[in-house]
Write an enzyme that holds these catalytic residues in place. Structure first.
Site, PDB file in Angstrom:
ATOM      1  N   LYS A 169       0.821  -1.205   0.000  1.00 18.49           N
ATOM      2  CA  LYS A 169       0.000   0.000   0.000  1.00 18.49           C
ATOM      3  C   LYS A 169       0.856   1.256   0.000  1.00 18.49           C
ATOM      4  O   LYS A 169       1.855   1.337   0.733  1.00 18.49           O
ATOM      5  CB  LYS A 169      -0.901  -0.007   1.243  1.00 18.49           C
ATOM      6  CG  LYS A 169      -1.906  -1.141   1.234  1.00 18.49           C
ATOM      7  CD  LYS A 169      -2.951  -0.951   0.147  1.00 18.49           C
ATOM      8  CE  LYS A 169      -3.902  -2.132   0.066  1.00 18.49           C
ATOM      9  NZ  LYS A 169      -4.930  -1.941  -0.977  1.00 18.49           N
ATOM     10  N   ASP A 197      -0.509  -0.030  -4.410  1.00 20.64           N
ATOM     11  CA  ASP A 197      -1.917   0.358  -4.456  1.00 20.64           C
ATOM     12  C   ASP A 197      -2.122   1.572  -3.553  1.00 20.64           C
ATOM     13  O   ASP A 197      -1.868   1.506  -2.350  1.00 20.64           O
ATOM     14  CB  ASP A 197      -2.754  -0.831  -3.950  1.00 20.64           C
ATOM     15  CG  ASP A 197      -4.251  -0.558  -3.972  1.00 20.64           C
ATOM     16  OD1 ASP A 197      -4.660   0.539  -4.388  1.00 20.64           O
ATOM     17  OD2 ASP A 197      -5.002  -1.470  -3.568  1.00 20.64           O
ATOM     18  N   GLU A 223      -1.684   0.829  -8.706  1.00 18.13           N
ATOM     19  CA  GLU A 223      -3.142   0.635  -8.644  1.00 18.13           C
ATOM     20  C   GLU A 223      -3.838   1.810  -7.977  1.00 18.13           C
ATOM     21  O   GLU A 223      -3.372   2.310  -6.951  1.00 18.13           O
ATOM     22  CB  GLU A 223      -3.403  -0.654  -7.856  1.00 18.13           C
ATOM     23  CG  GLU A 223      -4.864  -0.973  -7.606  1.00 18.13           C
ATOM     24  CD  GLU A 223      -5.024  -2.376  -6.986  1.00 18.13           C
ATOM     25  OE1 GLU A 223      -4.206  -3.269  -7.292  1.00 18.13           O
ATOM     26  OE2 GLU A 223      -5.955  -2.572  -6.189  1.00 18.13           O
ATOM     27  N   ASP A 272     -14.491  -5.516  -9.541  1.00 17.44           N
ATOM     28  CA  ASP A 272     -14.759  -6.504  -8.498  1.00 17.44           C
ATOM     29  C   ASP A 272     -16.041  -7.243  -8.895  1.00 17.44           C
ATOM     30  O   ASP A 272     -17.087  -6.617  -9.071  1.00 17.44           O
ATOM     31  CB  ASP A 272     -14.936  -5.823  -7.134  1.00 17.44           C
ATOM     32  CG  ASP A 272     -14.956  -6.846  -5.998  1.00 17.44           C
ATOM     33  OD1 ASP A 272     -14.133  -6.726  -5.082  1.00 17.44           O
ATOM     34  OD2 ASP A 272     -15.796  -7.774  -6.038  1.00 17.44           O
ATOM     35  N   HIS A 299     -10.578  -7.597  -9.049  1.00 21.41           N
ATOM     36  CA  HIS A 299     -10.365  -7.217  -7.648  1.00 21.41           C
ATOM     37  C   HIS A 299     -11.122  -8.208  -6.772  1.00 21.41           C
ATOM     38  O   HIS A 299     -12.248  -8.592  -7.099  1.00 21.41           O
ATOM     39  CB  HIS A 299     -10.910  -5.802  -7.418  1.00 21.41           C
ATOM     40  CG  HIS A 299     -10.875  -5.355  -5.991  1.00 21.41           C
ATOM     41  ND1 HIS A 299     -11.999  -5.331  -5.183  1.00 21.41           N
ATOM     42  CD2 HIS A 299      -9.853  -4.909  -5.227  1.00 21.41           C
ATOM     43  CE1 HIS A 299     -11.670  -4.884  -3.988  1.00 21.41           C
ATOM     44  NE2 HIS A 299     -10.369  -4.624  -3.973  1.00 21.41           N
TER      45      HIS A 299
HETATM   46 CA    CA Z   1      -7.070  -2.022  -4.398  1.00 24.93          CA
END
Ligand code: CA
Length: 379
Positions: A169, A197, A223, A272, A299
């Site tokens: 992250k 991300d 991302e 997703d 996702h």
């Molecule tokens: Ca993500």
């Protein structure tokens, strides 16, 4: 066969150790599991990615009355009818996420009715196994040194478990981000893919600066650098860095992805399945991405039911370019603490040597443990 009952289960569980992404600390895991019963004695299960109480309300108060008594095999017809029924008030977000959960459950039902896995009914398999990447490496402490020690240990754990790709992250400020990504790149082998991300935690200036600084570090994709609404910003960022730009977990249906694809905004789209409109819509988006030559990696952030739905989709995603060395889609394998993600399944979906196999039982290919469902259910 007719639908006789629809239940939306809201699940919630505290976790022992909190973790952070760019916007918030996570101290509990939630889930929305939908169950569709029929007069044939067959039950379909679905997973919705979104605020679970809101999804449960839309499912039970709005969609369920339209589905009870209906024949569940008419998937596209029901999808269109439900989407059109809320179109004027919800072309994205909660109404589409609730529809996604129902669509997944209807596919599970259909597969069980015909005694075939969803991916067979969808025309597959194109592939029976997929390479997985570990989603983890979140910040766990306020102190940078503590984070580096813990996250280096976590990264080595993924390597020991056989993963050949992992994601961390960013979006915590330039200095913090670049120090962490450099540390992780040094910790893991150069041949292991590393993704970053930001959870749309950067503005355009921050994203471009971070991308430039990460270029020597062999980053597989960047991302959600920007807010999902800023499609033009994504397209601009893509021209300013050699790092592939990914995103799409906060975008919905063919309509959002048409805009993203036509704008040339992303190298990798990540709808997703439990949020973009379900398996039906995910396949349509995947076919659109294919015509644009754009990669599609779903996702995944739900319960084991959502993971199983993603596996069924991965089995039928088109290969972007046919060749011996063709790129194949990856499974996002959430490796963060979650008390019921995989416990909900009689046989959890596992990754061994970095590979997960597509379940080949009827429907989604998984069975739900009702005792675990009841243990964490809060509605
Ligand atoms: Ca993500």
């Amino acid at each position: 066969m007719k639908i006789t009952a629809i239940r939306a289960h809201v699940l919630e569980a505290p976790i022992a150790e909190r973790f952070a992404f760019s916007q918030a600390w996570v101290d509990r895991r939630v889930g929305l599991v939908v169950e569709i019963e029929t007069d044939a004695g067959i039950t379909g299960w679905g997973d919705g990615y979104g605020p679970p109480w809101a999804l449960a309300t839309v499912i039970e108060k709005y969609y369920a009355p339209r589905l009870i008594g209906r024949a569940p095999l008419a998937g596209d017809a029901l999808w269109e009818e439900l989407y059109n029924s809320l179109r004027d008030h919800g072309q994205r977000g909660v109404p589409v996420q609730a529809l996604s959960a129902l669509d997944i459950a209807l596919w599970d039902l259909r597969g069980k009715y015909f005694g075939a896995p969803v991916h067979v009914l969808m025309g597959g398999p194109v592939r029976s196994s997929v390479r997985a990447y570990a989603t983890g490496l979140y910040r766990r402490r306020d102190d940078r040194g503590d984070n580096h020690r813990l996250l280096a240990e976590e990264a080595r754990g993924y390597l020991d478990a056989g993963f050949t790709a992992m994601k961390t992250k960013v979006g915590f400020g330039f200095d913090d981000d670049i120090a962490l990504v450099e540390m992780l790149r040094q910790t893991i082998d150069g041949g292991v893919a590393l993704f970053v991300d930001a959870n749309h935690g950067c503005d355009r200036v921050q994203a471009a600066r971070l991308a430039r600084a990460m270029e020597p570090l062999g980053i597989g994709w960047f991302e959600e650098p920007l807010e999902p609404e800023d499609v033009a910003g994504y397209a601009e960022l893509r021209t300013r860095t050699g790092i592939p730009i990914a995103g799409g977990e906060c975008s919905f249906t063919r309509h959002d992805f048409r805009r993203i694809l036509e704008a040339g905004a992303m190298d990798v789209i990540q709808p997703d399945t439990a949020s973009c409109g379900g398996l039906s819509e995910a396949k349509r988006i995947a076919d659109m991405a294919w015509t644009h030559g754009i990669r599609y990696n779903p996702h995944v952030w739900g319960t084991g039911i959502g993971l199983a739905a993603a596996m069924q989709l991965l089995a039928v995603l088109p290969t972007t370019a046919p060749a011996f060395g063709a790129h194949q889609p990856l499974l996002e394998y959430d490796s963060t603490p979650h008390p019921f993600r995989q416990d909900l399944l009689v046989e959890p979906i596992r990754v061994a040597d970095g590979i997960a196999h597509v379940p080949d039982g009827p429907g989604l290919g998984v069975e739900v443990r009702r005792d675990v469902l009841e243990r964490w259910r809060v509605n």
